[in-house]
Design a protein around this motif. Sequence first.
Motif, PDB file in Angstrom:
ATOM      1  N   SER A   1       0.847  -1.192   0.000  1.00  0.00           N
ATOM      2  CA  SER A   1       0.000   0.000   0.000  1.00  0.00           C
ATOM      3  C   SER A   1       0.880   1.238   0.000  1.00  0.00           C
ATOM      4  O   SER A   1       2.010   1.211   0.473  1.00  0.00           O
ATOM      5  N   CYS A   2       0.342   2.310  -0.537  1.00  0.00           N
ATOM      6  CA  CYS A   2       1.090   3.557  -0.642  1.00  0.00           C
ATOM      7  C   CYS A   2       1.263   4.179   0.742  1.00  0.00           C
ATOM      8  O   CYS A   2       0.334   4.204   1.547  1.00  0.00           O
ATOM      9  N   LYS A   3       2.445   4.663   0.995  1.00  0.00           N
ATOM     10  CA  LYS A   3       2.774   5.288   2.272  1.00  0.00           C
ATOM     11  C   LYS A   3       1.960   6.556   2.520  1.00  0.00           C
ATOM     12  O   LYS A   3       1.650   6.892   3.653  1.00  0.00           O
ATOM     13  N   TYR A   4       1.576   7.254   1.453  1.00  0.00           N
ATOM     14  CA  TYR A   4       0.935   8.552   1.607  1.00  0.00           C
ATOM     15  C   TYR A   4      -0.578   8.527   1.403  1.00  0.00           C
ATOM     16  O   TYR A   4      -1.310   9.188   2.121  1.00  0.00           O
ATOM     17  N   CYS A   5      -1.068   7.773   0.421  1.00  0.00           N
ATOM     18  CA  CYS A   5      -2.516   7.779   0.173  1.00  0.00           C
ATOM     19  C   CYS A   5      -3.202   6.484   0.597  1.00  0.00           C
ATOM     20  O   CYS A   5      -4.420   6.431   0.664  1.00  0.00           O
ATOM     21  N   GLY A   6      -2.437   5.419   0.848  1.00  0.00           N
ATOM     22  CA  GLY A   6      -3.008   4.167   1.332  1.00  0.00           C
ATOM     23  C   GLY A   6      -3.593   3.263   0.270  1.00  0.00           C
ATOM     24  O   GLY A   6      -4.104   2.189   0.583  1.00  0.00           O
ATOM     25  N   ARG A   7      -3.532   3.647  -0.993  1.00  0.00           N
ATOM     26  CA  ARG A   7      -4.092   2.813  -2.066  1.00  0.00           C
ATOM     27  C   ARG A   7      -3.244   1.562  -2.284  1.00  0.00           C
ATOM     28  O   ARG A   7      -2.035   1.580  -2.069  1.00  0.00           O
TER      29      ARG A   7
END
Length: 61
Positions: free
Chosen positions: A31-37
């Motif tokens: 998952s993306c560290k910044y947006c969580g996607r």
Amino acid sequence: MSVFNTVGCFFNRHEPSRRHVVWDGRAYVGSCKYCGRPIQRHGKQHWRKRTVDEAGLPPAS
């Protein structure tokens, strides 16, 4: 979280949360560290949003 970090997400350039990256049998996913996607690695240091087809799920009808 900085505004500059999320700009990459807007252009589909994500950064993984390294601690949660796993091998799913076909690719590295996490998952993306910044947006969580959910994201998938498409080459060294190239992370993109993971699509339903890449996740191995049946297409929605």
